[in-house]
Structure formats: structure tokens, C-alpha cells
Design an enzyme around this catalytic site. Structure first.
Site, PDB file in Angstrom:
ATOM      1  CG  HIS A 148      64.362  81.082  35.393  1.00 18.63           C
ATOM      2  ND1 HIS A 148      65.531  81.516  35.970  1.00 18.63           N
ATOM      3  CD2 HIS A 148      64.566  81.116  34.058  1.00 18.63           C
ATOM      4  CE1 HIS A 148      66.404  81.807  35.014  1.00 18.63           C
ATOM      5  NE2 HIS A 148      65.835  81.569  33.845  1.00 18.63           N
TER       6      HIS A 148
ATOM      7  CB  SER B  68      74.791  81.389  26.686  1.00 21.39           C
ATOM      8  OG  SER B  68      75.108  81.880  27.980  1.00 21.39           O
TER       9      SER B  68
ATOM     10  CD  GLU C 276      66.460  78.301  31.107  1.00 25.75           C
ATOM     11  OE1 GLU C 276      66.665  79.036  30.152  1.00 25.75           O
ATOM     12  OE2 GLU C 276      66.068  78.711  32.207  1.00 25.75           O
TER      13      GLU C 276
ATOM     14  CD  GLU D 281      68.064  84.252  36.307  1.00 24.84           C
ATOM     15  OE1 GLU D 281      67.081  84.976  36.113  1.00 24.84           O
ATOM     16  OE2 GLU D 281      68.950  84.054  35.436  1.00 24.84           O
TER      17      GLU D 281
ATOM     18  CG  ASN E  38      63.117  85.004  31.374  1.00 23.72           C
ATOM     19  OD1 ASN E  38      62.499  85.963  31.824  1.00 23.72           O
ATOM     20  ND2 ASN E  38      63.819  84.181  32.143  1.00 23.72           N
ATOM     21  CD1 TRP E  39      62.210  89.660  26.809  1.00 24.44           C
ATOM     22  CD2 TRP E  39      60.694  91.291  27.061  1.00 24.44           C
ATOM     23  NE1 TRP E  39      61.578  89.847  25.596  1.00 24.44           N
ATOM     24  CE2 TRP E  39      60.646  90.838  25.731  1.00 24.44           C
ATOM     25  CE3 TRP E  39      59.817  92.317  27.458  1.00 24.44           C
ATOM     26  CZ2 TRP E  39      59.768  91.375  24.787  1.00 24.44           C
ATOM     27  CZ3 TRP E  39      58.931  92.861  26.511  1.00 24.44           C
ATOM     28  CH2 TRP E  39      58.917  92.392  25.193  1.00 24.44           C
ATOM     29  CE  LYS E  40      67.176  85.375  32.434  1.00 22.65           C
ATOM     30  NZ  LYS E  40      68.438  84.743  32.753  1.00 22.65           N
TER      31      LYS E  40
ATOM     32  N   GLY F 249      73.332  83.006  31.092  1.00 20.48           N
ATOM     33  CA  GLY F 249      73.901  84.349  31.203  1.00 20.48           C
ATOM     34  C   GLY F 249      75.418  84.381  31.255  1.00 20.48           C
TER      35      GLY F 249
ATOM     36  N   GLY G 267      67.282  84.296  27.160  1.00 22.45           N
ATOM     37  CA  GLY G 267      67.343  85.420  28.082  1.00 22.45           C
ATOM     38  C   GLY G 267      67.942  86.637  27.389  1.00 22.45           C
ATOM     39  N   GLY G 268      69.246  86.841  27.577  1.00 26.47           N
ATOM     40  CA  GLY G 268      69.923  88.042  27.072  1.00 26.47           C
ATOM     41  C   GLY G 268      69.619  88.371  25.615  1.00 26.47           C
TER      42      GLY G 268
HETATM   43  P1  PGA Z   1      70.391  83.550  28.894  1.00 18.05           P
HETATM   44  O1  PGA Z   1      69.201  83.239  29.902  1.00 18.05           O
HETATM   45  O2  PGA Z   1      69.894  83.288  27.499  1.00 18.05           O
HETATM   46  O3  PGA Z   1      70.719  84.996  29.128  1.00 18.05           O
HETATM   47  O4  PGA Z   1      71.520  82.651  29.245  1.00 18.05           O
HETATM   48  C1  PGA Z   1      68.375  82.114  29.721  1.00 18.05           C
HETATM   49  C2  PGA Z   1      67.364  82.005  30.833  1.00 18.05           C
HETATM   50  O5  PGA Z   1      67.695  82.286  31.987  1.00 18.05           O
HETATM   51  O6  PGA Z   1      66.200  81.640  30.604  1.00 18.05           O
END
Ligand code: PGA
Length: 261
Positions: free
Chosen positions: A102, A216, A174, A104, A12-14, A180, A237-238
Site C-alpha cells: 500500500h 476516494s 491507487e 502508505e 481498508n480500515w487502516k 484520502g 478507505g474512508g
Molecule cells: P481512500 O483510501 O478511499 O480513503 O482514498 C483508499 C486506500 O488507501 O486504499
């Protein structure tokens, strides 16, 4: 990880990377996967909307073995929804996956359980694969309420879903406190929640549904989580923003599956 389920890794490149940077990352992932194929693992990259067309093009033209996903979709077919994107628009760009609910989007963009449910319905009805994201925040975890909380999220999204579409659903657990933050959930915490989620899915006759973990995940912790956490892969994510770390996560899943077969 179960021995029979193919692992799935989603990046997920957000809201990172413009279309030039996205193409570059896609190509780097392609090179790494060609040098070291992950033949047992399904891989999806999820760029920002404006990058999707470019990423889809290079994935097709360079035969990069990844599918393309979207981070969100509007449940309506079309119409007066300024700033939104529909399932048919995504399908025209060879998108086959959508992240639904998600954390967010739930917390920052007012996506409540009812909108998550209608978005998941629209996603799977249109033929796309939906990744239903669930997970508790730290206050819920501190009060040991994560089971009931996640069960509520699963039930509200899945109970009204026509049975024939349920096989298009993947669940991503998640925990919000792990996203993150670098504070990955322990393998024991993940394993307990995965077992709990699988029980809830079984009650909905969704025994083959893949359950992913996100929060993470990186090149260092992927191997232990995939072998001890009872998950079928990861939502990253990251660590998905660098080809090396993303492909290391993919290889960890691939090796685990190959070793257990
Ligand atoms: P993260 O994000 O790996 O940076 O913790 C995961 C996500 O939000 O899908």
C-alpha cells in the site's frame, strides 16, 4: 468492468477503529448484506491487526458474507522481527487476503520495490491472496510518467513470482494523489490506466487478474467508475468505515455485474 469477472470490493480500515468498534462495523455490514445480498460480489474487510481476531470470530459465528484481510505482513516466517506479524499468524485467524505495498507503507515505512516483491511472494506462497497496490504520486502524473512508473512497480513485484502463484494476485491501482483527498481520478484516467495495467499483466500471462481502483471511492462515484473505468472493483478507505457507504459501493458493483451479464 468485464462481464465475466466477479467484482471484488475491499474495505481498508487502516489505523482506525478499536476491536469493539470493528466488531460493531462488521455486524452492521452483516445486517445490510443480509437485507440486500450482494450475491455477485466478493467482499473483504481489512481491520487493524489487533482487531482481526474479533472480526474473524463474528464473521464466522454470524455468517457474514465477507472475507477478512490484513493490511500488511512480514515476508519472514518467524524470528527476531519486533513489531511484525507473519503469514502463519494471519492464517490461524482465518485471514485470507493481504494488502501488499500500500502506498502508505511504501512512503511512510520504507517499503521499497524489493520488499514489496518479497512480501507478495511470501503472501501467495503461504496460500493467502495478495492485493498488490500500485500507483503514482502527483509529480509523476504531472510529468505524464504514470504508465512507466506503474509498469516498473508491476514488473518488479510480479516478474520473479512463480507462475503457479500468479492467480492469487489482485492488482489495485491507487494513484497517491487520489487517496484520502476526495480528488478521485476521472473515469477516463482510471480506464486508461486499467487498460495499460491489463496489457502489462497480459505480457506476464495474467489475463484473469482482477484490477481494482482505489482513491476516494464513495457511494456517489462508485457506480460511474465501475461502469466506465474498466475496473473489477474497488479498494476503499474512508468510505469503508461506515457500513452504509461501504455497502453502497458493494451494491454499485453488484448491480453493474448483474446488469451486464
Ligand atoms: P481512500 O483510501 O478511499 O480513503 O482514498 C483508499 C486506500 O488507501 O486504499
Amino acid at each position: 468492468m468485464s462481464t465475466t469477472t466477479r467484482p471484488l470490493v475491499i474495505g481498508n480500515w487502516k489505523m482506525n477503529l478499536d476491536f469493539v468498534e470493528s466488531v460493531h462495523l462488521g455486524q452492521q455490514i452483516g445486517v445490510l448484506l443480509k437485507n440486500k445480498p450482494a450475491e455477485h460480489t466478493d467482499v473483504v474487510v481489512v481491520p487493524p491487526f489487533v482487531d482481526i481476531r474479533s472480526v474473524s470470530s463474528i464473521v464466522t459465528s454470524e455468517r457474514i458474507p465477507v472475507a477478512v484481510g490484513a493490511q500488511h505482513v512480514n515476508p519472514n516466517e518467524n524470528g527476531a522481527h519486533t513489531g511484525e506479524i507473519s503469514t502463519s499468524m494471519l492464517k490461524r485467524l482465518n485471514v485470507s487476503w493481504v494488502l501488499v505495498g500500500h502506498s502508505e507503507r511504501r512512503s511512510m515505512y520504507a517499503m521499497d520495490d524489493a520488499v514489496v516483491a518479497s512480501t507478495l511472494r511470501a503472501t501467495v506462497r503461504s496460500g493467502l491472496q495478495g492485493v498488490l497496490c500500485v500507483g503514482e504520486n502527483s509529480a509523476v502524473r504531472d510529468a505524464d510518467g504514470q504508465g512507466a512508473f506503474v509498469q516498473g512497480q508491476l514488473e518488479s513485484a510480479l516478474e520473479g513470482l512463480d507462475e503457479k502463484f500468479r492467480e492469487q494476485v489482485t492488482v489495485a491501482y491507487e494513484p497517491i494523489w487520489a487517496i484520502g483527498t476526495g480528488a478521485t481520478a476521472s473515469s477516463e484516467q482510471i480506464s486508461a490506466m486499467t487498460t495499460f495495467i491489463r496489457q502489462a499483466l497480459r505480457r506476464l500471462e495474467m489475463t484473469d487478474t482482477r484490477v481494482l481502483y482505489g482513491g476516494s471511492v464513495n457511494a456517489d462515484n462508485a457506480s460511474s467508475i465501475i461502469s466506465e473505468g474498466g475496473v473489477d472493483g474497488f479498494l476503499v478507505g474512508g468510505a469503508s468505515l461506515k457500513a452504509e457507504s461501504f455497502c453502497a459501493v458493494i451494491q454499485a458493483c453488484n448491480d453493474c455485474y448483474a446488469g451486464k451479464r
